[in-house]
Motif scaffolding. Structure first.
Motif, short mmCIF file in Angstrom:
data_model
loop_
_atom_site.label_atom_id
_atom_site.label_comp_id
_atom_site.label_asym_id
_atom_site.label_seq_id
_atom_site.Cartn_x
_atom_site.Cartn_y
_atom_site.Cartn_z
N MET A 556 -19.01 -2.47 -12.91
CA MET A 556 -19.28 -1.09 -12.50
C MET A 556 -20.03 -0.33 -13.59
SD MET A 556 -15.79 0.04 -10.55
CE MET A 556 -14.76 -0.56 -11.88
N THR A 596 -16.42 3.39 -5.74
CA THR A 596 -15.58 3.13 -6.92
C THR A 596 -15.46 4.37 -7.80
OG1 THR A 596 -17.52 2.24 -8.08
CG2 THR A 596 -16.07 0.67 -6.97
N SER A 630 -15.61 4.75 -15.45
CA SER A 630 -14.93 3.52 -15.06
C SER A 630 -13.44 3.60 -15.26
CB SER A 630 -15.49 2.36 -15.90
OG SER A 630 -14.67 1.23 -15.78
#
Length: 661
Positions: A556, A596, A630
């Motif tokens: 990511m 995400t 993240s």
């Protein structure tokens, strides 16, 4: 043999010696001439009931003709004999029944002085242990404490000679599988049908006793010992059963019986055996019958209608009682033998997958020729039964073209088996990360697979009667069928709840790399947790790289870094050789970053995801989500490693993440 000796034997040996020394009862309809004594009766179903749930009663049931257990040509040797029978012991209070039953060889069918309780209706305090009894018995004892002050629960098989004390005994247990050396205890007073095999070799003087469940006889006997019955047996003996109760009570049943002298007892036909009656229901039926008799004087028509209704309800109730909750949603139960044969005995050559849950085998049903995949849940897994039930409960009623179809299940003691359609192209994980160039997925195939997974998740989240959270979305749980369509599988960690409720899960489960950051704080999985995992999967499919890698690589973060440089296409899987639709690749990568997002409220729903993938709606402006950080940057306690490592995430071990529920 001299003619004179033969004539002497012919006229001195009783005629029953020459009669058939074998008999077989697949149920005891109409009694078939059994010699019944005490509380013993034959139920209308054909089940032989030795005792009811009454206190201090005894019951005897013997074959009416004696059998010859000495060969006149070799009077020093007792004849061999073999028997098998199916019994069931139903305690009045689970775990507090008594006292057991015994397979018996005796010189008479009368036991006038015998007592109940520990004496099993065969002996009394005065003759217990007397050699003149000439009684051989194999007892199935459910109460310990003979000669003591108090009783306790017993669960053992004993060999008794002329008395109630066993010369050899073992805890009731069975080795369930032909190649299995592990013994597992069987509760003989569980109420379930149990098969017993007793074989005596008159020449070697060896006796074996084996118990197990229906259909498959264990290879190893429970008891194997040397016992000389020459002094115990008389020329003629009666063979049958005895049982008794005390303060503790049980109903003792024999459902089928086979016996033979100097031969192996014939196999019982289990499908023809009667069901064990339910004593509580029988008592209710007796009360109903007395009421019906009084009503009969008023109206015979009403009585007949009542009988029909009661019978119908009784059958429905019996059927419902035999099913567990999750079985009602998936009633197709496979026969263990069929699955065992289909997978060639779960041979290693048939194994097509392995994971924390156990192994998956490819098989072929001999009855239909259909190919199947069989998940064999680990027998030693603490979560095995929970995941087994959860997967059947989830998949039993779910039907969607992008979900793996559940064909049925099989549960045989510790073997937990789930049967699916066989999906020929394996998992998305193997197709993405294989080293074989011939199986590289084209972009059109990848995009179609991503849309299929999204359609399956939308069905689970919004279109089915309940909300289903998968909780372990990842490429290894996506199977690819012959038409290269995606099938979401492995629902062992899934959870269901009503659409108007909130999820109440409180444990972190899933696979590292696909778990959203909020799950480590709250432990409460939600639909947005599946969306997060799907976002990671989007990036993995587009980039051809796993979410975690060596040197602290985080997929990511890597994609976000290239997006912020304005060159997001740099992360596209090099195995595609730049053969893809640029707008689709950019949309998939940006959608992966959006799904995400570290704030769960910023992630789209699966319905919105489907609209993005179908180009029905444009993605939101990048400033709405490019400030995401993240999960790994926001949690300094996280150590990166793969699923099989011993790392921890904060106070939560990886074992609880991979296996917890």
């Amino acid at each position: 043999m001299a003619p004179l000796t033969f004539l002497i034997l012919f006229f001195t040996v009783p005629p029953y010696f020459f009669a058939d020394s074998k008999f077989l009862y697949n149920g005891f309809h109409e009694g078939k001439g059994l010699n019944l004594d005490g509380a013993a009766i034959v139920k209308p179903s054909g089940a032989l009931c030795l005792t009811s749930n009454s206190q201090n009663v005894v019951g005897h049931a013997f074959y009416p003709d004696p059998v010859m257990l000495f060969d006149p040509r070799s009077p020093s040797n007792t004849s061999s004999f073999s028997t098998t029978f199916v019994f069931a012991i139903d305690p009045s209070i689970p775990g507090h029944g008594g006292h057991g039953l015994a397979f018996t060889l005796a010189p008479s069918t009368r036991f006038d002085e015998a007592e109940s309780g520990h004496y099993l209706g065969l002996f009394n305090p005065l003759n217990d242990g007397n050699p003149s009894n000439h009684i051989f018995a194999v007892e199935f004892d459910t109460v310990k404490g003979h000669g003591g002050v108090t009783n306790s629960r017993g669960n053992h098989i004993g060999i008794n000679i002329n008395g109630i004390s066993s010369v050899k005994s073992q805890l009731a247990a069975s080795s369930y599988y032909v190649d299995d050396t592990v013994w597992k205890e069987i509760q003989i007073d569980s109420g379930d049908p149990i098969v017993a095999w007793i074989d005596y070799d008159g020449r070697s003087k060896n006796l074996s006793v084996t118990i197990g469940l229906l259909e498959l006889k264990p290879e190893k006997p429970l008891i194997l010992c040397h016992i000389d019955l020459t002094s115990v047996m008389k020329n003629q003996m009666f063979v049958g059963f005895a049982a008794s109760t005390g303060i503790e009570t049980s109903a003792h049943y024999i459902l089928g019986w086979s016996f033979a002298v100097d031969a192996t007892a014939r196999q019982l036909k289990y499908s023809q055996l009667p069901n064990r009656p339910n004593e509580q229901n029988i008592s209710s039926s007796s009360n109903n019958n007395s009421q019906l008799k009084s009503v009969l004087a008023v109206s015979s028509i009403i009585v007949l209608m009542a009988i029909v209704i009661l019978t119908f309800l009784f059958i429905r109730m019996k059927k419902a009682e035999s099913l567990e909750d999750w079985e009602k949603d998936c009633p197709h139960r496979f026969n263990f033998k069929d699955i065992y044969t289909a997978t060639n005995g779960f041979n290693d050559s048939a194994q097509i997958g392995i994971g924390g849950f156990g192994s998956v085998y490819k098989g072929k049903l001999s009855s239909t020729g259909a190919e199947i995949a069989v998940k064999r849940v680990k027998r030693d897994s603490s979560q095995g039964m929970k995941e087994f039930a959860a997967e059947i409960e989830s998949l039993g009623r779910l039907r969607h073209k992008n979900l793996v179809n559940l064909q049925g299940w099989c549960k045989k003691q510790n073997d937990l088996l789930i049967v699916y359609d066989y999906i020929p192209n394996g998992s998305l994980h193997s197709l993405l990360h294989t080293s074989k160039q011939s199986v590289i997925l084209k972009w059109e195939q990848r995009f179609n697979i991503l849309k299929g997974i999204a359609a399956g998740l939308l069905y689970l989240h919004e279109d089915w009667e309940q909300v289903v959270i998968h909780r372990d979305v990842k490429p290894s749980n996506v199977l690819i069928d012959a038409d290269m369509n995606a099938r979401l599988s492995d629902f062992g960690l899934s959870r269901q709840y009503d659409h108007n409720e909130m999820s109440h899960t409180t444990r972190v489960v899933g696979t590292i790399g696909y778990i959203p950051p909020e799950l480590f704080r709250t432990g409460k999985a939600s639909k947005s947790a599946d969306v997060f995992a799907y976002g990671v999967l989007l990036l993995e499919v587009a980039c051809g790289r796993k979410p975690l890698g060596s040197n602290q690589f985080i997929l990511m973060d890597w994609v976000m870094e290239w997006y912020e440089t304005g060159d997001i296409l740099h992360v596209a899987d090099p195995k595609l050789d730049s053969i893809y639709k640029v707008e689709e690749m950019e949309m998939v990568l940006q959608l992966g970053l959006l799904c995400t997002h570290w704030k769960q409220e910023a992630r789209p729903s699966m319905r919105q995801v489907m609209r993005f993938l179908n180009r029905e709606d444009p993605l939101p402006a990048s400033d709405a989500w490019t400030n995401s950080q993240s999960i790994f940057e926001s949690s300094s306690r996280l150590t990166m490693t793969d699923r099989s490592s011993s790392m921890s995430v904060g106070p939560i071990s990886s074992a609880s993440i991979n296996e917890g529920r």
